[in-house]
Each structure stands twice: as C-alpha cells, then as structure tokens.
Design an enzyme around this catalytic site. Sequence first.
Site, PDB file in Angstrom:
ATOM      1  N   ARG A 253      20.029 -22.181 -13.448  1.00 30.06           N
ATOM      2  CA  ARG A 253      18.975 -22.884 -12.713  1.00 30.06           C
ATOM      3  C   ARG A 253      18.213 -23.738 -13.732  1.00 30.06           C
ATOM      4  NH1 ARG A 253      15.722 -21.947  -8.036  1.00 30.06           N
ATOM      5  NH2 ARG A 253      13.565 -22.637  -8.263  1.00 30.06           N
TER       6      ARG A 253
ATOM      7  N   HIS B 226      21.140 -28.011  -4.515  1.00 27.94           N
ATOM      8  CA  HIS B 226      20.685 -26.616  -4.406  1.00 27.94           C
ATOM      9  C   HIS B 226      21.626 -25.858  -3.454  1.00 27.94           C
ATOM     10  CE1 HIS B 226      18.247 -23.210  -4.777  1.00 27.94           C
ATOM     11  NE2 HIS B 226      17.079 -23.646  -4.322  1.00 27.94           N
TER      12      HIS B 226
ATOM     13  N   GLN C 287      20.932 -22.260  -1.801  1.00 26.18           N
ATOM     14  CA  GLN C 287      19.926 -22.350  -0.731  1.00 26.18           C
ATOM     15  C   GLN C 287      20.586 -22.747   0.592  1.00 26.18           C
ATOM     16  OE1 GLN C 287      16.214 -22.075  -1.077  1.00 26.18           O
ATOM     17  NE2 GLN C 287      16.462 -21.945   1.135  1.00 26.18           N
TER      18      GLN C 287
ATOM     19  N   ASP D  34       9.772 -29.468   2.313  1.00 26.20           N
ATOM     20  CA  ASP D  34       9.709 -28.891   0.973  1.00 26.20           C
ATOM     21  C   ASP D  34       8.434 -29.437   0.333  1.00 26.20           C
ATOM     22  OD1 ASP D  34      10.367 -27.665  -1.430  1.00 26.20           O
ATOM     23  OD2 ASP D  34      11.932 -29.081  -1.977  1.00 26.20           O
TER      24      ASP D  34
ATOM     25  N   CYS E  40      11.954 -24.047   2.131  1.00 23.48           N
ATOM     26  CA  CYS E  40      12.656 -23.273   1.088  1.00 23.48           C
ATOM     27  C   CYS E  40      11.696 -22.497   0.186  1.00 23.48           C
ATOM     28  CB  CYS E  40      13.559 -24.185   0.268  1.00 23.48           C
ATOM     29  SG  CYS E  40      12.695 -25.598  -0.436  1.00 23.48           S
TER      30      CYS E  40
ATOM     31  N   ARG F  87      18.443 -15.560   1.172  1.00 23.34           N
ATOM     32  CA  ARG F  87      18.942 -16.011  -0.130  1.00 23.34           C
ATOM     33  C   ARG F  87      19.803 -14.931  -0.789  1.00 23.34           C
ATOM     34  NH1 ARG F  87      16.387 -19.677  -3.086  1.00 23.34           N
ATOM     35  NH2 ARG F  87      18.378 -19.721  -4.199  1.00 23.34           N
TER      36      ARG F  87
END
Length: 340
Positions: A107, A134, A137, A230, A271, A316
């Site tokens: 990440r 991503h 996700q 987001d 998210c 997740r």
Amino acid sequence: MNHFQGKSLLKESDYTPSEINYLIDFAIHLKALKAQHIPHPYLQGKNIALLFEKTSTRTRSAFTVAANDLGAHPEFLGKNDIQLGKKESVVDTAKVLGSMFDGIEFRGFKQTAVEQLAQYSGVPVWNGLTDTWHPTQMIADFMTLKEHFGHLAGLTLTYVGDGRNNMANSLLVTSAMLGVNVHIGAPQDLQPAAEIVALAKQYAKQAGSAVVTTDDPAVAVTGADALYTDVWVSMGEAVDYGQRIKALLPFQINAALVAQTGQADTIIMHCLPAIHDHETEIGAQLGEQYGLAAVEITDDVFNSAQAVIFQEAANRMPAIKAIMAATLGDLFIPDSIFNG
C-alpha cells in the site's frame, strides 16, 4: 487447474470480468464460513509481508485478520521499516522479500512500485492501494452490492466528488467490467483521465452497460441504485482546500442529492474514512474554517438506514481473504468456470 495460482492483483484489469465475479462470490462464501465458525486454513504455514508506505485502518486490519484466518503469518512493515526507493531500490527489496515471504501486500503511492515488486519478487503481490488503483476495495464494494441487490449486471452506480482519484478510477473500470452502469459526477478539471474512461468504455461495450462522465450532479445521480463518494483530498495531495471544497460542494452527498436519484431504495457507499461531522481533527478544522457541518457526505445520510458503509468496510476482510486464498492457496478452481 487454478489459473489464479501465483498471480498478482495489481489492478482490476489484470483479471477478466468472470475472474472478478468469481472472487466476489468466493468472498461471500468465505464470509459465510467465518460466520459459521468453519475453519478455512488454505494458507497454512505461509508467510505474508504487509508493506505500508501509506497509513491504513481497514486494509491493514483486513490483511492481518484474513491472513490469520487462512493460517498464514502476516508481518507488518511500515514506512519506517522499509527503504523502498530511499536507501534500497524497489527491485532489490522485491528480490529480498520474495526470497523469504510467500506473498506480499503493498500500500503506497506509485503504481510502478507495486508493479516492480510483482515483477522481481517471484511471489503473488496484492495492491492494497496506490495513487492509481484500489482493487481490493473493489472486491469488497461489489460484494456489498451483490449481497444487497442479489445481482450486479444492470445496476447503476454513481460516484460523485474527486473523479481523478484511485477510487473513481477503480469504480469506473470495475463497474464497466461487471456490466454495472457507472456515472462519474465531478467538475470538468476533476474528471477521470481520458485513457481510464476509454478503458471503461471498452469493457462496458462488451458488457452492455453505460459509462457517463458529467459535471452536472443531477444528471450524475439520476437512476442511481448506489451513490458513492470519497474524501475530496487524497492522502499526500497538496491542494488548496478552500478551492476544492467550493468546486465540490454541489457534489456533496446530502438529502437533496439523494432525492435527485429518483429511486426510493438507493444505497449509500463510502470507502472511509469520511468527514461527515466534527468528531475528527480534520472535520472540526474544516468545519470551522469553511462553515461546514460535514464535507463530502452529511451526517444524516452517512448514518441513514440506506447507508451500507460499515457492511462495506467489514467486507474488506473476506474480500482480501478471497484474493489471497485464490492466488496462493493451491485451490481447485476448474477453468471451465471461466470458459463458459
């Protein structure tokens, strides 16, 4: 027999739409096993490196718990533990970690870093977020949609806000891959890059779905089964908050915007983390400075019965578990599933 085995997940388009669908269904299955307390140690004896250049709550927690549930040992390496590109090149780091670990999560900032890790480590590498994509996700998000609606093809997902960030890119391409109509609502200068829109349209043509990018919030949200947003400023992004807020305020998910969907049962997705009140330092600071009760989503909508945000966050973990198990677990997955 398992063509996932040994494969990395660096971006959604590394996989076919049917493979993405398989991972979503596998995640739903693994979630059910966990709920029934049925052990599933597909990665017994494996060691997983968790590389974090960027901080994380959900991604780190999900990879750690998923690895433990699968019987693997996760080892966290934060930005103070690794030298990626500073004192040791990504390529050299990849070779070393690949000699000791069975799989690597990364990440961080650059997509090229996760690509080099995959190229030179010799083990599966999973993108836990870069500035461009991503993918972990996405498995959680579309898993949440499937749990809620029972299907994916034909749904309409609208994303509003900063249309050039990793979330907008990933939602655009993944929706198109899965036959979900995708609308991106953002000001002209914050719309997705032309090549990402083109890639999405290519997939949408095959799947028979629509891709819409617009600077009109009302057009963007009309007919949306899911409304998604987001934060307006991404991690590490240097921008004038005042200008960004002014540009994006018409795209704030509030009761009025939700009503403009024209749908009674639109679900709300985010998210996380979200600036929906003043209970964070940033929320309080921005609220005070710009006279806002919330930023990208209002508290009433965030906490409404229509919101599936915390189900999405919990997903997740099984989503990441499915990705790791499929690519590292020597599972029997017949090719016939993907060849019709």
